[in-house]
Design a protein around this motif. Structure first.
Motif, PDB file in Angstrom:
ATOM      1  N   HIS A   1       3.394   5.852  -2.736  1.00 31.05           N
ATOM      2  CA  HIS A   1       4.581   6.603  -3.150  1.00 31.05           C
ATOM      3  C   HIS A   1       4.659   6.689  -4.667  1.00 31.05           C
ATOM      4  N   LEU A   2       4.290   5.587  -5.327  1.00 32.03           N
ATOM      5  CA  LEU A   2       4.335   5.573  -6.791  1.00 32.03           C
ATOM      6  C   LEU A   2       3.445   6.689  -7.338  1.00 32.03           C
ATOM      7  N   TYR A   3       2.283   6.841  -6.699  1.00 29.01           N
ATOM      8  CA  TYR A   3       1.364   7.876  -7.161  1.00 29.01           C
ATOM      9  C   TYR A   3       1.933   9.272  -6.875  1.00 29.01           C
ATOM     10  N   HIS A   4       2.387   9.477  -5.623  1.00 33.17           N
ATOM     11  CA  HIS A   4       2.829  10.821  -5.243  1.00 33.17           C
ATOM     12  C   HIS A   4       4.118  11.237  -5.945  1.00 33.17           C
TER      13      HIS A   4
ATOM     14  N   ARG B   1       0.838  -1.208   0.000  1.00 36.08           N
ATOM     15  CA  ARG B   1       0.000   0.000   0.000  1.00 36.08           C
ATOM     16  C   ARG B   1       0.869   1.252   0.000  1.00 36.08           C
ATOM     17  N   ASP B   2       1.904   1.221   0.853  1.00 32.22           N
ATOM     18  CA  ASP B   2       2.853   2.330   0.880  1.00 32.22           C
ATOM     19  C   ASP B   2       3.471   2.529  -0.489  1.00 32.22           C
TER      20      ASP B   2
ATOM     21  N   LEU C   1      11.948   1.533  -4.023  1.00 30.58           N
ATOM     22  CA  LEU C   1      11.322   0.761  -5.104  1.00 30.58           C
ATOM     23  C   LEU C   1      10.425   1.651  -5.954  1.00 30.58           C
ATOM     24  N   ALA C   2       9.647   2.499  -5.287  1.00 31.06           N
ATOM     25  CA  ALA C   2       8.734   3.369  -6.034  1.00 31.06           C
ATOM     26  C   ALA C   2       9.516   4.283  -6.968  1.00 31.06           C
TER      27      ALA C   2
ATOM     28  N   ILE D   1      18.397   8.885  -5.545  1.00 30.56           N
ATOM     29  CA  ILE D   1      17.642   9.996  -4.949  1.00 30.56           C
ATOM     30  C   ILE D   1      16.917   9.519  -3.700  1.00 30.56           C
ATOM     31  N   ALA D   2      16.269   8.359  -3.793  1.00 33.79           N
ATOM     32  CA  ALA D   2      15.497   7.866  -2.649  1.00 33.79           C
ATOM     33  C   ALA D   2      16.417   7.564  -1.472  1.00 33.79           C
TER      34      ALA D   2
END
Lengths: 268, 390
Positions: free
Chosen positions: B175-178, B170-171, B277-278, B340-341
């Protein structure tokens, strides 16, 4: 004394506070009236969500009531400016110290912002206030992150008092302190109240603090002040909240303190 | 002593009264015996009037502790006023003074508590040297931290592979969306404009040599292979890198990180890995999206300046830019995303619980990740210099 006691410091008339949310409006205060007189230590008591802190914030002008009039020292609270620190001191629940400043800079901040007074005077005045709240000058250059909970409250109190405001607001002054520091803090507040002739308004859940310090207790329930007066009168008032709050086990223990002979409350 | 009595008029003066000559703090000298008489309100509020303050400092000049003082005319004296007098007297009582009880109490307070400022304890150079030696070289420290971060990530991904159904999906999708979906408009806009600018600039030069059709090669190669990925990475580093650092930093300030640790939820697995990962998945897609927007911009600009038709451009593009470039750009972007992450999470975890540290951490995070992106891009350019050219 009666003449001075009748001087109004905070006057709240017909105050309405409504919180809007998705499931409809929630009325927090409905036609609330409250008058606070000079030299009082008034405690606001009420269950969770009865808007005690909101009321403090409205006295400070941080929030505006939806209806009604709040006047602080004869003027609307929204007129607080850089000189606001000279009118009202506020002790926030978690201190709200500026984490980027040292203890001394935190206390001196309102004075420095005037950009008038000489540096030495400001430093000395801040050191005096630091010691008045019971902290030694060796703490002056510590950062807020290095302070314990009790010390944060003391520094925040010193900052609130730096310009000797006639009105002091306290939000949960003893929350998060151990009983001993809490007693110390109460004694400190009582002494300052005496020495500086402050008017104190506080929100507290701590019954010991409540009975120890207050000269008057105002109970918020049913969206208004249902009763205000001395501890004995308030407890005698028939209302389910008051019954649960003061006459439960906790209240009984705290009230034993009331019956012990104690020095008369200062100023009354 | 009742508290209200000593300060019969401690209400602050209303604006109308501040200009009042009676209220202004001042001293006057009575000629007969040289007695200095203080009058008015000696409060911080009164001192906050620049005019009154200047008048007061002027009138104080020439008076001192050796003169007799009369403070009975002071309507109101607070601790700042007391401090002013006390410091003016050189922190000693004047030989002769007349004052009321309440003023005396304030001055005694001030006398009791006035101390010299404690010395600031600054570490000397030896202490600093010892400290620096103790911590070791900066590069080694950073290397150790980077290794630790990377190792933890590998372990966490191993955990995820062994039990994918227990992963923080879910996280991950959040994150993928944001990070990804909401970044599409801004990256498209920036890409489009860069494409237009580049096409205009090169068309000027190419026209001189009559090599107009080469604009397809130049735009295609530079945008897809270099500018698209780097531009997207810089934008995402500024946009999402700072957000990640601030999020995790605030969690540190509010002790949420400690709460997670107490519950036995590892930070690496729950906070760092989903973000890495995102970004590793979103970054290549955003990079292609940015390149596409830039190509469209370049195509339109080429059409406008060099009369190169859209259909010719589209036909010539695959011949000018081998597909290997797209693969290279996407893998490069995935590496950028991970970098970056990781950098953002690293600086977020290092935030100390104060506002200053949070600001510094966010700045360092963005600066470091942009620098690293460009560094790694240069590395890619050198390593793959023979790949996917025609």
């Amino acid at each position: 004394m009666t003449e001075a006691a009748s001087e109004v410091v905070v006057d709240i008339r017909g105050l309405w506070t409504v919180f809007e949310n998705d499931r409809g409006d929630q009325v927090v205060h409905r036609d609330l009236d409250l008058t606070i007189y000079r030299g009082e230590v008034l405690s606001l008591v009420g269950g969770s969500g009865t808007g005690k802190t909101v009321l403090l914030r409205q006295i400070l002008g941080l929030e505006h009531p939806d209806k009604g009039v709040v006047s602080v020292l004869g003027a609307p609270p929204a007129e607080l400016s850089a000189k606001g620190a000279a009118r009202v001191g506020m002790l926030f629940q978690h201190g709200a110290l500026f984490s980027a400043f040292s203890v001394l800079d935190n206390i001196a901040f309102p004075l420095r912002e005037l950009k008038l007074l000489p540096r030495d005077l400001i430093r000395d005045a801040a050191l005096v206030k630091l010691q008045m709240v019971g902290l030694g000058p060796e703490h002056a250059y510590k950062m807020p992150a290095d302070l314990s909970g009790g010390m944060i409250k003391r520094v925040a109190l010193a900052r609130a008092l730096i310009m000797d405001p006639p009105l002091l607001l306290l939000d949960e002054p003893t929350a998060g302190l151990d009983p001993e520091s809490s007693d110390d803090f109460c004694n400190l507040l009582r002494r300052l109240h005496q020495d500086l002739g402050l008017t104190v308004v506080m929100v507290t859940h701590d019954l010991d603090t409540l009975f120890d310090l207050s000269t008057r207790i105002a109970v918020l329930a049913d969206q208004r002040v249902i009763v205000s007066g001395e501890a004995r009168d308030v407890i005698a008032y028939p209302h389910p909240f008051i019954h649960d709050y003061f006459l439960g086990g906790r209240g009984q223990r705290a009230m034993e303190a009331l019956h012990e002979p104690r020095a008369p409350a200062p100023g009354l | 002593m009742p508290p209200a009595a000593p300060r019969p008029e401690s209400l602050p003066a209303s604006p109308a009264r501040q200009g009042d000559t009676d209220a202004a703090p001042r001293v006057e000298r009575r000629d007969d015996q040289g007695v200095v008489t203080a009058l008015g309100r000696w409060t911080s509020l009164a001192f906050s009037q620049p005019r009154d303050w200047q008048a007061l400092t002027q009138s104080l000049e020439g008076t001192g502790v050796d003169q007799p003082w009369d403070l009975r005319g002071i309507a109101q004296l607070d601790h700042i006023g007391g401090q002013l007098l006390w410091n003016h007297w050189g922190q000693a009582w004047p030989a002769s003074i007349e004052l009321g009880e309440s003023h005396k109490a304030v001055l005694e307070h001030v006398q009791q508590f006035t101390t010299a400022a404690p010395p600031r304890i600054e570490p000397d150079w030896f202490e600093r040297l010892r400290h620096a030696l103790n911590r070791g070289p900066v590069l080694m420290r950073i290397g150790r931290d980077a290794l630790q971060l990377l190792g933890q990530l590998v372990i966490d991904i191993g955990t995820l592979i062994r039990a994918p159904h227990r992963g923080p999906w879910r996280d991950f999708s959040g994150h993928l969306y944001h990070i990804g979906a909401t970044a599409l408009p801004i990256t498209a806009l920036v890409g489009l404009l860069i494409g237009v600018v580049l096409a205009y600039l090169t068309s000027q030069q190419l026209r001189q040599y009559g090599a107009e059709t080469f604009i397809v090669n130049i735009l295609g190669l530079s945008l897809i292979r270099e500018l698209g990925p780097v531009l997207a990475a810089v934008l995402i580093a500024g946009r999402s890198g700072s957000a990640i650092t601030a999020q995790i930093g605030v969690m540190r300030v509010t002790e949420e990180l400690d709460a997670m640790r107490v519950m036995g939820i590892p930070h690496g697995y729950r906070l760092v890995m989903p973000r890495v990962l995102a970004l590793a998945i979103a970054m290549p897609l955003i990079s292609i999206w940015t390149s596409a927007a830039a190509i469209i911009g370049g195509m339109l600009a080429a059409n406008a300046t060099l009369d190169i038709s859209l259909s010719f451009f589209l036909q010539a593009l695959p011949r000018a830019v081998p597909f290997g470039n797209v693969v290279l750009a996407m893998s490069k972007s995935a590496v950028f995303g991970v970098l970056i992450a990781l950098i953002a999470c690293y600086f977020g975890m290092k935030v100390k619980p104060n506002t200053e540290s949070l600001g510094r951490g966010t700045t360092s995070s963005v600066v470091t990740s942009i620098t690293m992106v460009i560094l790694v891009d240069a590395l890619f350019a050198v390593l793959f210099r023979g790949v996917a050219f025609r």
